[in-house]
Enzyme design. Structure first.
Site, PDB file in Angstrom:
ATOM      1  N   HIS A 131     -13.419 -64.218   6.826  1.00 14.45           N
ATOM      2  CA  HIS A 131     -13.112 -62.978   7.548  1.00 14.45           C
ATOM      3  C   HIS A 131     -14.444 -62.235   7.680  1.00 14.45           C
ATOM      4  CE1 HIS A 131      -8.788 -63.427   6.720  1.00 14.45           C
ATOM      5  NE2 HIS A 131      -9.130 -63.792   5.528  1.00 14.45           N
ATOM      6  N   CYS A 145      -8.619 -68.263   8.269  1.00 19.92           N
ATOM      7  CA  CYS A 145      -7.761 -68.230   7.097  1.00 19.92           C
ATOM      8  C   CYS A 145      -6.337 -68.749   7.337  1.00 19.92           C
ATOM      9  CB  CYS A 145      -7.762 -66.823   6.505  1.00 19.92           C
ATOM     10  SG  CYS A 145      -7.403 -66.814   4.755  1.00 19.92           S
TER      11      CYS A 145
HETATM   12  N1  GLN Z   1      -1.577 -67.277   3.292  1.00 14.57           N
HETATM   13  C1  GLN Z   1      -2.880 -67.701   3.180  1.00 14.57           C
HETATM   14  C2  GLN Z   1      -3.467 -67.813   1.789  1.00 14.57           C
HETATM   15  O1  GLN Z   1      -3.354 -66.930   0.952  1.00 14.57           O
HETATM   16  C3  GLN Z   1      -3.752 -66.969   4.153  1.00 14.57           C
HETATM   17  C4  GLN Z   1      -4.398 -65.729   3.648  1.00 14.57           C
HETATM   18  C5  GLN Z   1      -5.211 -65.062   4.722  1.00 14.57           C
HETATM   19  O2  GLN Z   1      -5.029 -65.330   5.890  1.00 14.57           O
HETATM   20  N2  GLN Z   1      -6.083 -64.159   4.337  1.00 14.57           N
HETATM   21  O3  GLN Z   1      -4.038 -68.826   1.530  1.00 14.57           O
END
Ligand code: GLN
Length: 266
Positions: free
Chosen positions: A212, A100
Site C-alpha cells: 500500500h 493486497c
Molecule cells: N484480507 C487480506 C489479508 O489480511 C487483505 C488485507 C489487505 O488488503 N490489506 O491478508
C-alpha cells in the site's frame, strides 16, 4: 496526435469495498498524472453495478486492499461473465495495479482466518492462506527490488535505471507463487509470506503487490509505466510521456530510504 486526443479510462474494482489503507490514491495518481499532461481521463467503477460493456471500456484496472469480510463479498460477486471479462482483459495485456486483497482474489483461492476457502479468478498462478486469527500480521514499511523481467526492461528504457519500490504492507494472508513471476525481491519487510523473499507477482501487464502506501504516489514511475502501457495497448503506438516535477515524491523516497537504512544506487 495532440494529447487531448488520447483518452484513458481507469476501471476501479469495487471502490466502496476495496480501498483500505488509502489505495484510492493509486486511482488519483494515475488520473492526475495523465491529466497534467493533457490527456482526457475517465474513472469507471467496476463493482456490483458494472456491466460487461463497462469492463470492455477500461484501459487500465486498479484494485485496492480490503478487510477479509469485504473481500469475501467481492470474491463472491465477481463471478460468471463479469469475472471472465476482467480475466480476458488482463490476459490480453490491459495493464493493472492490484494491492493486497486484490491479488489474493486474482489468484486461485484465498483461505481466510475464519470461514471457508474462497475461489479467486485464477488469473495469477498463486494461492493465499491466512494462518489464523492469532497469527502475526505482516505489517511495516517494505522495499522491493524489481525482478519481473518485462517491467524491469521497460523501466530501464523509460528512466535509464530501475528504481526500488517502496510501500507499506499490512496483511494476514501469506501468498505462495506457482509459475507466475514475482514482482520483485524483498529488500525490507515481509513480502508475500515472510519466508521466500519474494514480493508480489507480475503477469502480462498486471502488477500485483502487498504494497500500500498508496503505491503509486510513492513510486510515480509505476503510474507512468501504467499510463504508457495503457496507451500502447489502446493506440498501438509508443508514447513518451512529458516529464513532471517529482521533487516532492523523490524527497519523500530519499527520506524513507535513509530511515530504513537502504542504500540506493547513485
Ligand atoms: N484480507 C487480506 C489479508 O489480511 C487483505 C488485507 C489487505 O488488503 N490489506 O491478508
Amino acid at each position: 496526435m495532440n494529447t487531448e486526443q488520447f483518452e484513458l479510462t481507469i476501471g476501479w474494482l469495487y471502490p466502496n469495498l476495496m480501498s483500505t489503507y488509502g489505495d484510492r490514491g493509486n486511482v488519483i495518481c494515475i488520473q492526475q498524472r495523465a491529466q497534467w499532461r493533457g490527456y482526457k481521463v475517465q474513472v469507471l467503477p467496476l463493482d456490483q453495478n458494472a456491466s460487461v460493456e463497462d469492463i470492455h471500456k477500461v484501459d487500465v484496472i486498479v484494485g485496492g486492499g480490503a478487510q477479509d469480510r469485504q473481500q469475501e463479498i467481492v470474491m463472491r460477486d465477481l463471478s460468471g461473465v463479469k469475472a471472465d471479462t476482467i480475466r480476458d482483459q488482463l490476459e490480453t495485456g490491459t495493464p493493472g495495479v492490484f494491492t493486497c486483497g486484490s491479488p489474493q482474489l486474482l489468484g486461485h483461492y484465498y483461505e481466510p482466518a475464519l470461514g471457508e476457502r474462497i475461489d479467486g479468478l485464477g488469473l495469477l498462478d498463486l494461492v493465499t492462506k491466512h494462518p489464523g486469527a492469532d497469527a502475526k500480521r505482516c505489517i511495516g514499511n517494505v522495499v522491493i527490488e524489481v525482478s519481473a523481467s518485462q517491467l524491469a526492461q521497460d523501466l530501464e528504457k523509460m528512466l535509464g535505471s530501475v528504481p526500488l519500490i517502496i510501500g507499506f504492507e499490512n496483511h494476514g494472508g501469506r501468498t505462495y507463487l506457482g509459475k507466475v513471476e514475482a514482482l520483485g525481491r524483498v529488500v525490507k519487510g515481509y513480502g508475500n509470506n515472510g519466508e521466500d523473499g519474494m514480493e508480489g507477482a507480475f503477469y502480462r501487464n498486471a502488477i500485483a503487490t502487498y504494497s500500500h502506501g498508496p503505491l503509486l504516489p510513492k513510486n510515480p514511475f509505476l503510474a507512468d509505466w501504467l499510463i504508457q502501457t495503457a496507451f500502447k495497448q489502446k493506440y498501438q503506438t509508443e508514447i513518451s510521456l512529458s516529464a513532471l516535477d517529482d521533487t516532492l515524491a523523490n524527497q519523500a523516497r530519499e527520506a524513507m530510504f535513509k530511515r530504513l537504512g537502504v542504500n540506493t544506487p547513485a
